[in-house]
Every structure is written in structure tokens, then in C-alpha cells.
Design an enzyme around this catalytic site. Sequence first.
Site, mmCIF file in Angstrom:
data_model
loop_
_atom_site.group_PDB
_atom_site.id
_atom_site.type_symbol
_atom_site.label_atom_id
_atom_site.label_comp_id
_atom_site.label_asym_id
_atom_site.label_seq_id
_atom_site.Cartn_x
_atom_site.Cartn_y
_atom_site.Cartn_z
ATOM 1 N N ASN A 262 43.897 45.842 54.865
ATOM 2 C CA ASN A 262 44.335 44.815 55.811
ATOM 3 C C ASN A 262 45.755 44.423 55.404
ATOM 4 O O ASN A 262 45.943 43.758 54.392
ATOM 5 C CB ASN A 262 43.381 43.612 55.727
ATOM 6 N N TRP A 263 46.702 44.854 56.205
ATOM 7 C CA TRP A 263 48.110 44.616 55.842
ATOM 8 C C TRP A 263 48.570 43.195 56.161
ATOM 9 O O TRP A 263 49.681 42.811 55.824
ATOM 10 C CB TRP A 263 49.013 45.649 56.545
ATOM 11 N N LYS A 264 47.730 42.432 56.849
ATOM 12 C CA LYS A 264 48.108 41.055 57.209
ATOM 13 C C LYS A 264 49.486 41.076 57.897
ATOM 14 O O LYS A 264 49.796 42.053 58.567
ATOM 15 C CB LYS A 264 48.052 40.154 55.971
ATOM 16 N N HIS B 52 38.549 36.751 60.034
ATOM 17 C CA HIS B 52 39.148 36.676 58.689
ATOM 18 C C HIS B 52 39.391 35.204 58.336
ATOM 19 O O HIS B 52 39.777 34.414 59.203
ATOM 20 C CB HIS B 52 40.462 37.459 58.641
ATOM 21 N N GLU C 231 41.712 33.742 56.910
ATOM 22 C CA GLU C 231 43.060 33.233 57.211
ATOM 23 C C GLU C 231 43.157 32.818 58.681
ATOM 24 O O GLU C 231 43.847 31.853 59.011
ATOM 25 C CB GLU C 231 44.107 34.301 56.855
ATOM 26 N N GLU D 1 34.004 38.321 52.089
ATOM 27 C CA GLU D 1 35.245 37.959 51.405
ATOM 28 C C GLU D 1 35.184 36.493 50.969
ATOM 29 O O GLU D 1 35.444 35.600 51.781
ATOM 30 C CB GLU D 1 36.443 38.143 52.344
ATOM 31 N N GLY E 132 43.611 37.050 47.530
ATOM 32 C CA GLY E 132 45.007 36.892 47.112
ATOM 33 C C GLY E 132 45.197 36.078 45.842
ATOM 34 O O GLY E 132 46.311 35.682 45.513
ATOM 35 N N SER F 160 40.874 40.432 46.140
ATOM 36 C CA SER F 160 41.491 40.869 44.884
ATOM 37 C C SER F 160 40.957 42.210 44.366
ATOM 38 O O SER F 160 40.874 42.420 43.153
ATOM 39 C CB SER F 160 41.359 39.778 43.804
ATOM 40 N N GLY G 56 43.525 43.686 50.675
ATOM 41 C CA GLY G 56 44.764 43.099 51.165
ATOM 42 C C GLY G 56 45.951 43.645 50.392
ATOM 43 O O GLY G 56 46.415 44.763 50.623
ATOM 44 N N GLY G 57 46.430 42.871 49.420
ATOM 45 C CA GLY G 57 47.654 43.187 48.677
ATOM 46 C C GLY G 57 47.740 44.628 48.178
ATOM 47 O O GLY G 57 48.787 45.275 48.312
HETATM 48 P P1 13P Z 1 43.533 40.587 48.716
HETATM 49 O O1 13P Z 1 43.006 41.972 48.452
HETATM 50 O O2 13P Z 1 45.023 40.508 48.732
HETATM 51 O O3 13P Z 1 42.871 39.574 47.832
HETATM 52 O O4 13P Z 1 43.097 40.207 50.222
HETATM 53 C C1 13P Z 1 41.794 40.426 50.629
HETATM 54 C C2 13P Z 1 41.719 40.253 52.098
HETATM 55 O O5 13P Z 1 41.920 39.179 52.626
HETATM 56 C C3 13P Z 1 41.421 41.436 52.910
HETATM 57 O O6 13P Z 1 41.121 41.082 54.220
#
Ligand code: 13P
Length: 243
Positions: free
Chosen positions: A8-10, A90, A92, A160, A166, A205, A226-227
Site C-alpha cells: 500500500n503506497w499510500k 484503511h 487512515e 492492521e 508506521g 510495520s 506500507g513503508g
Molecule cells: P506500515 O507497513 O508502514 O506500518 O503500514 C501498514 C499499512 O498501513 C498498510 O496498509
Amino acid sequence: MSKLVAGNWKMFGDQNMLSEIKVIDQYCHKIDCEVAICPPFQLILSAHQQTKNIKIGAQNCHINANGPHTGEVSAEMLIDVGAELILVGHSERRQDNNETNKIIKQKAEAVQRAGATAVVCIGETLEERKADRTLQVLQEQMLNCLPKNVNPKNTVVAYEPVWAIGTGLVPEIDQIRSAHSFIRGFLASTFGAEAHNVKILYGGSVKGSNAREIFSISNVNGALVGGASLKSSDFIEIIKAAS
Ligand code: 13P
């Protein structure tokens, strides 16, 4: 069942970053897990055109197929440019856009209507975990976010924990095991035998150094990353751990 590793590149990524997707795609020739990248909207078409071995997904959609909704994009439109899976719910978006379980369910239904796979995200906050309400929160979210028809093709559930996103914090192995086993139990009792093969991803993470251990937990069928999905070398380490 084969694992799914989804990135997920956000709100990260411009056209220069298509090169990362190409490297990931080349690596994924002849591996035995599924891989997907959900870049921001503007990269979906190019990412789709430039890949053969991985799926391209989106991070959100509107509940309707079309209409006077300035600035919105529908599941049908995303499929038209190559998206095969769409994230909904999600944390966020729950936080930044006030998305409720009800809206998330409508979005998951929209994804199914359009014919893609809905990746429905659920997870507790730190406050809820401290109050020992994790399983209750997961149950409420599943009861209220999942559409009537759930099968391995139309739905993936992503667990999640909000506090692990993050932050570099990862739950204890037992905490992941217990959440995933609870989710599996809920799916099986609500949707029947087919739900045994609905993938349940862990997200929060995940990185190359912890992926192998996380993937060894029962009912963890992959990861939502994510990251560590933004750089091909980091993401490939996680893919290796899954395949
Ligand atoms: P991180 O892997 O950066 O913690 O993010 C997880 C995430 O929100 C994937 O949707």
C-alpha cells in the site's frame, strides 16, 4: 493456500517510481505467492500496463458507479484502468475522512459489484487494546463492514492494528495469532466453508527482518505492507519470506 503480499503506497509515488514496480514485477516471475501493489490513483494505468506478474490495486473508491461526485473515483473506473483489488476501510481513511463501518461496507459492496477483490481493513487502536477490547472491536468491524457474500475471490480481510501502522511496533506473535484465529472463526461461522480460504493479511510495520516469523503464524495468509513496499529491494525481501 498461497500467500498474498500487497503493498500500500499510500500518498507516495510519482512516475519515476514506476521503475520500482517494474523491478518487483520482474522478480515475481515464477514465484509461488501472489503479489500486488496499490499505488496512488494516477499511477494505476501505467503500473498495470508495465507489469505481467503482479496485480495492481487501488486504495479507495466511491460507493457509486458514477454520478455527480466531484473528485471521486468508482470501483468500475479503477477496474477499467487495471485495478484488480481495492482497499477499503484503511484506518487512515477512517481517521482522516471519517469513514464509518457503514460507509466501508458500502464501499466493499461497490468493489464486489464492479468485480474486483475488496481488501477490507480492520484493527483496534492502542486504547482499545489496552482496554482489552480488541476482539470485540474486530467483531464489530467485521459484522458491520463485510458484505453479505464473502468468498475467497471477492474478499480479503486485512488485520492492521492501528498502533502498529508506521510505528515500528509489531504485536507479539501470540497477539497476531489470536486476532487471526478469531477472524478465521468469525468468517467460517458467518460465511460457511468457502470462508476457510478467504485470505487474512497482517499489516503494521512488516519488514524483511520480521516477515518470516509473521508468515509462520497460523491463519496469516500474507501481509499488507506500507513503508517497506516503497523500495523494491525492501519489498522483495518480504516477498522472499512468503514464497
Ligand atoms: P506500515 O507497513 O508502514 O506500518 O503500514 C501498514 C499499512 O498501513 C498498510 O496498509
